[in-house]
Scaffold this active site. Structure first.
Site, mmCIF file in Angstrom:
data_model
loop_
_atom_site.group_PDB
_atom_site.id
_atom_site.type_symbol
_atom_site.label_atom_id
_atom_site.label_comp_id
_atom_site.label_asym_id
_atom_site.label_seq_id
_atom_site.Cartn_x
_atom_site.Cartn_y
_atom_site.Cartn_z
ATOM 1 N N VAL A 14 0.893 -1.547 0.074
ATOM 2 C CA VAL A 14 0.302 -0.128 -0.235
ATOM 3 C C VAL A 14 0.411 1.279 -0.037
ATOM 4 O O VAL A 14 0.749 2.084 -0.656
ATOM 5 C CB VAL A 14 -0.963 -0.082 1.435
ATOM 6 C CG1 VAL A 14 -1.055 1.004 0.852
ATOM 7 C CG2 VAL A 14 -2.199 -1.380 1.374
ATOM 8 N N GLU A 129 -9.877 5.375 5.753
ATOM 9 C CA GLU A 129 -11.201 4.727 3.783
ATOM 10 C C GLU A 129 -10.702 3.456 3.952
ATOM 11 O O GLU A 129 -11.499 2.556 3.331
ATOM 12 C CB GLU A 129 -11.182 5.856 2.939
ATOM 13 C CG GLU A 129 -11.733 5.346 2.119
ATOM 14 C CD GLU A 129 -13.642 5.013 2.365
ATOM 15 O OE1 GLU A 129 -14.328 6.068 2.349
ATOM 16 O OE2 GLU A 129 -14.066 4.460 2.057
ATOM 17 N N GLY A 134 -10.823 -1.603 0.508
ATOM 18 C CA GLY A 134 -9.653 -1.317 -0.329
ATOM 19 C C GLY A 134 -9.674 0.353 -1.502
ATOM 20 O O GLY A 134 -10.624 0.731 -0.654
ATOM 21 N N ILE A 136 -12.930 1.043 -2.353
ATOM 22 C CA ILE A 136 -13.792 1.574 -2.688
ATOM 23 C C ILE A 136 -14.844 2.719 -1.684
ATOM 24 O O ILE A 136 -14.506 2.416 0.028
ATOM 25 C CB ILE A 136 -15.081 -0.153 -2.805
ATOM 26 C CG1 ILE A 136 -15.045 -0.503 -3.519
ATOM 27 C CG2 ILE A 136 -16.640 0.731 -1.885
ATOM 28 C CD1 ILE A 136 -15.317 -2.590 -2.581
ATOM 29 N N GLY A 187 -0.484 -8.897 -4.083
ATOM 30 C CA GLY A 187 -0.015 -7.578 -2.639
ATOM 31 C C GLY A 187 -1.457 -7.772 -2.078
ATOM 32 O O GLY A 187 -1.865 -6.146 -1.812
ATOM 33 N N GLU A 190 -2.530 -10.349 3.356
ATOM 34 C CA GLU A 190 -2.033 -10.084 4.844
ATOM 35 C C GLU A 190 -1.018 -10.520 5.022
ATOM 36 O O GLU A 190 -0.577 -11.748 4.079
ATOM 37 C CB GLU A 190 -3.004 -10.106 6.181
ATOM 38 C CG GLU A 190 -4.224 -9.203 6.021
ATOM 39 C CD GLU A 190 -4.825 -7.550 5.727
ATOM 40 O OE1 GLU A 190 -3.726 -7.471 6.451
ATOM 41 O OE2 GLU A 190 -4.562 -7.289 4.746
ATOM 42 N N ASP A 201 -10.316 -10.966 8.518
ATOM 43 C CA ASP A 201 -10.065 -9.378 8.099
ATOM 44 C C ASP A 201 -11.568 -9.159 7.576
ATOM 45 O O ASP A 201 -11.612 -8.345 8.394
ATOM 46 C CB ASP A 201 -9.659 -9.854 7.144
ATOM 47 C CG ASP A 201 -9.041 -8.581 5.844
ATOM 48 O OD1 ASP A 201 -8.430 -7.887 6.552
ATOM 49 O OD2 ASP A 201 -9.861 -8.024 5.582
ATOM 50 N N LYS A 205 -13.374 -5.465 9.698
ATOM 51 C CA LYS A 205 -14.048 -4.714 8.826
ATOM 52 C C LYS A 205 -15.754 -4.373 8.757
ATOM 53 O O LYS A 205 -16.690 -3.756 8.564
ATOM 54 C CB LYS A 205 -14.142 -5.167 7.322
ATOM 55 C CG LYS A 205 -12.454 -5.272 6.760
ATOM 56 C CD LYS A 205 -12.055 -5.509 5.329
ATOM 57 C CE LYS A 205 -10.659 -5.513 4.507
ATOM 58 N NZ LYS A 205 -10.322 -6.252 3.600
ATOM 59 N N GLY A 302 -5.000 -4.670 -2.987
ATOM 60 C CA GLY A 302 -3.859 -3.761 -4.236
ATOM 61 C C GLY A 302 -3.846 -2.635 -3.583
ATOM 62 O O GLY A 302 -4.431 -1.938 -3.165
HETATM 63 P P1 NAP Z 1 3.314 -5.143 3.593
HETATM 64 O O1 NAP Z 1 3.247 -4.600 2.432
HETATM 65 O O2 NAP Z 1 3.380 -6.364 4.591
HETATM 66 O O3 NAP Z 1 4.798 -3.617 4.225
HETATM 67 C C1 NAP Z 1 4.354 -3.886 5.264
HETATM 68 C C2 NAP Z 1 5.112 -2.530 5.690
HETATM 69 O O4 NAP Z 1 5.388 -1.811 6.771
HETATM 70 C C3 NAP Z 1 6.882 -2.581 5.352
HETATM 71 O O5 NAP Z 1 7.460 -1.817 4.089
HETATM 72 C C4 NAP Z 1 7.395 -2.776 6.179
HETATM 73 O O6 NAP Z 1 8.636 -2.011 6.293
HETATM 74 C C5 NAP Z 1 6.839 -2.124 7.154
HETATM 75 N N1 NAP Z 1 6.953 -2.509 8.706
HETATM 76 C C6 NAP Z 1 5.888 -3.687 8.714
HETATM 77 N N2 NAP Z 1 5.919 -3.101 10.910
HETATM 78 C C7 NAP Z 1 7.071 -2.547 11.008
HETATM 79 C C8 NAP Z 1 7.893 -1.647 12.286
HETATM 80 N N3 NAP Z 1 7.799 -2.385 13.430
HETATM 81 N N4 NAP Z 1 8.520 -0.592 12.142
HETATM 82 C C9 NAP Z 1 8.680 0.133 10.307
HETATM 83 N N5 NAP Z 1 8.027 -0.764 9.166
HETATM 84 C C10 NAP Z 1 7.213 -1.803 9.813
HETATM 85 O O7 NAP Z 1 1.596 -4.876 3.987
HETATM 86 P P2 NAP Z 1 0.581 -3.840 2.798
HETATM 87 O O8 NAP Z 1 -0.138 -5.087 2.321
HETATM 88 O O9 NAP Z 1 0.933 -2.448 1.969
HETATM 89 O O10 NAP Z 1 -0.633 -3.505 3.925
HETATM 90 C C11 NAP Z 1 -0.420 -2.518 4.794
HETATM 91 C C12 NAP Z 1 -1.905 -1.995 5.793
HETATM 92 O O11 NAP Z 1 -2.928 -1.929 4.922
HETATM 93 C C13 NAP Z 1 -2.619 -3.074 6.690
HETATM 94 O O12 NAP Z 1 -3.001 -2.430 7.586
HETATM 95 C C14 NAP Z 1 -3.282 -3.885 6.121
HETATM 96 O O13 NAP Z 1 -4.508 -4.519 6.563
HETATM 97 C C15 NAP Z 1 -3.521 -2.610 5.320
HETATM 98 N N6 NAP Z 1 -4.444 -2.591 4.029
HETATM 99 C C16 NAP Z 1 -3.478 -4.178 2.612
HETATM 100 C C17 NAP Z 1 -4.632 -3.702 1.433
HETATM 101 C C18 NAP Z 1 -3.444 -4.165 0.849
HETATM 102 O O14 NAP Z 1 -4.725 -4.939 -0.540
HETATM 103 N N7 NAP Z 1 -2.474 -4.865 0.235
HETATM 104 C C19 NAP Z 1 -5.531 -2.693 1.386
HETATM 105 C C20 NAP Z 1 -5.678 -2.693 2.702
HETATM 106 C C21 NAP Z 1 -5.596 -2.273 3.824
HETATM 107 P P3 NAP Z 1 9.737 -3.050 5.194
HETATM 108 O O15 NAP Z 1 9.327 -3.153 4.481
HETATM 109 O O16 NAP Z 1 10.852 -2.739 4.979
HETATM 110 O O17 NAP Z 1 9.729 -4.843 6.059
HETATM 111 N N1 HSE Z 2 -5.856 -8.751 2.773
HETATM 112 C C1 HSE Z 2 -6.916 -7.480 2.316
HETATM 113 C C2 HSE Z 2 -7.719 -8.675 1.479
HETATM 114 C C3 HSE Z 2 -6.828 -6.202 1.707
HETATM 115 O O1 HSE Z 2 -7.631 -9.438 0.610
HETATM 116 O O2 HSE Z 2 -9.040 -7.917 1.149
HETATM 117 C C4 HSE Z 2 -7.602 -5.484 1.800
HETATM 118 O O3 HSE Z 2 -7.875 -4.811 3.134
#
Ligand code: NAP
Ligand code: HSE
Length: 429
Positions: A14, A129, A134, A136, A187, A190, A201, A205, A302
């Site tokens: 993200v 939001e 995501g 929406i 991507g 989680e 998850d 939500k 995503g």
């Molecule tokens: P991700 O790809 O696992 O990225 C997590 C990031 O946080 C990485 O850059 C990591 O650093 C950093 N991080 C984790 N713990 C840390 C710490 N203790 N200190 C400093 N940095 C730290 O996760 P993501 O998919 O982007 O998701 C991020 C958030 O958005 C989550 O809450 C997830 O539920 C939410 N979300 C995700 C999506 C999706 O589609 N992926 C959609 C909606 C909401 P490093 O890179 O150095 O390891």
């Molecule tokens: N892991 C979550 C999903 C990311 O697959 O819907 C979006 O919140």
């Protein structure tokens, strides 16, 4: 042009999407908020880790104090995930008078109250939001566009990973683990995909949406939750033959101030619009007492779709004059409402059993169901051998309590080898 400095906590899927959007749509964003947004610091765990986008190394840090102590940073965007240190960093940022944006549903669903309270005390804005659906804009829809309504019902596909897995299993006959790997590579998943697969998850939500829609605090432990790990190819084939698709649904209903809250795999008629929500797409059906039925549809996970919601929140903060109206939502949402026990939920059921091919077994099972006020819609039998018969019952709508008691009694029958699966059926009548 006035510049506003912001910081990202986390630079994964993200975070990198946010970076890309702020760069690609720079001119449009300036037009939309009258200021240039500059990411001046990014907190990560590992500065040397290769990233999909090029960032100047000097803005990466592993020390949160670099961000908290920088008075120039007006907005902190938490995109790390997990409970802590995310929660602590957000509270600290608020106490340093920084506005906060997050995509973290876990923190919101379990510790949201403290965040809202702190934001209000500190006079900063707190937007979230991207935490549901995501890309929406569901939170804004509930908090603003639908405020003329009493929201009666929410039914949604709100987890992209499980929807992607079920779609691949259904349409391409893909194996569960291969489909999960695909969701991870894209991507969607989680960091620990158990949260997706086992329905946590989606439950987080649902808690966020239900709290805002039904005006009450939701205890996560009161949400019935079941994931998709037990769904087998054979269940998908049976569902298909009966005219159903299997989806992980999150269901929230306010029935005369009693809440029904549940997340589980559900068979839904193939003709229903939710049955055609595939891949990482999410959709949320809302029933309001004035607007009637409404459906929101879009990419639920995503990098860019989620980044879109995050950047939208940042722009909203910059456009606002520290209007605290959204924060009062949580205050208004504290009146307690009773959450209905899952035995009182009503739906149809798909029950797949493995039995021995013995005289009278069908009658014994039918009589157990009948004794528990459950009427049978169809029965399908496939004999593989004398001791290995697959028996599938589809029931009419009944109380979950009736089914649980029936299953206990069926399990005790001599010629029943095993209860292979039970899936609820939603006919949307
Ligand atoms: P991700 O790809 O696992 O990225 C997590 C990031 O946080 C990485 O850059 C990591 O650093 C950093 N991080 C984790 N713990 C840390 C710490 N203790 N200190 C400093 N940095 C730290 O996760 P993501 O998919 O982007 O998701 C991020 C958030 O958005 C989550 O809450 C997830 O539920 C939410 N979300 C995700 C999506 C999706 O589609 N992926 C959609 C909606 C909401 P490093 O890179 O150095 O390891
Ligand atoms: N892991 C979550 C999903 C990311 O697959 O819907 C979006 O919140």
């Amino acid at each position: 042009m006035q510049k506003v400095k912001i910081a990202l906590l986390g630079f994964g899927n993200v975070g990198q999407g946010v970076w890309q959007i702020l760069n690609t749509n720079k001119k449009q964003i300036i037009l939309n908020c009258g200021r240039e947004i500059e990411i001046s610091k990014i907190l990560v765990r590992d500065i040397e880790k290769p990233r999909n986008v090029d960032v100047p190394k000097d803005i990466l840090t592993t020390d949160i104090e670099d961000i908290l102590a920088d008075d120039q940073i007006a907005v902190v965007v938490e995109l790390m995930g997990g409970l802590n240190p995310s929660m602590q960093y957000m509270l600290k940022a608020m106490r340093c008078k920084k506005h906060v944006v997050t995509a973290n549903k876990l923190v919101l669903a379990t510790q949201g109250e403290e965040l809202f309270k702190t934001a209000e005390e500190e006079g900063v804005l707190f937007y979230y939001e991207a935490s549901v659906g995501g890309g929406i804009p569901i939170i804004r829809e509930i908090n603003e566009s639908l405020t003329a309504n009493k929201i009666e019902q929410l039914v949604g596909i709100i987890n992209g990973t499980t929807n992607y897995i079920l779609t691949k299993m259904t349409m391409e006959g893909m194996d569960f683990n291969e489909a999960l790997r695909g969701a991870q590579e894209k991507g969607f998943a989680e960091a620990d995909p158990t949260s997706d697969i086992e329905g946590y998850d989606a439950a987080y939500k649902l808690a966020i949406m239900a709290s805002l829609s039904f005006g009450t605090k939701i205890d996560m432990n009161c949400i019935y939750r079941e994931g998709i790990s037990n769904i087998k190819a054979v269940d998908i084939e049976y569902a298909d033959s009966f005219g159903y698709a299997i989806k992980l649904l999150a269901i929230g209903k306010d029935i005369n101030n009693r809440l029904e809250l549940r997340v589980h795999p559900t068979m839904i008629p193939k003709t229903h619009p939710l049955a055609n929500v595939n891949d990482s797409f999410n959709a949320i059906f809302i029933k309001g007492n004035a607007v009637g039925d409404l459906m929101l549809y879009g990419r639920g996970a995503g990098s860019l779709p989620t980044g879109s919601a995050v950047v939208g929140d940042i722009i909203s903060i910059l456009r606002s004059n520290t209007d605290l109206s959204e924060l009062t939502n949580m205050k208004n949402s504290m009146a307690p409402k009773k959450i209905q026990a899952s035995e009182e939920n009503v739906s149809g059921y798909y029950i797949r059993l493995n039995v021995k091919d013995r005289h009278g077994i069908l009658g014994e099972i039918a009589s157990v169901l009948g004794r528990h006020n459950t009427s049978i819609l169809t029965v399908t039998q496939k004999v593989k051998s004398e001791d290995n018969v697959s028996l599938v019952f589809i029931t009419h709508s009944t109380l979950e309590g009736n089914i649980m008691k029936s299953l206990k009694a069926i399990n005790d029958l001599d010629n029943v080898n095993s209860i292979e699966n039970i899936i609820r059926i939603e006919n949307f009548s």
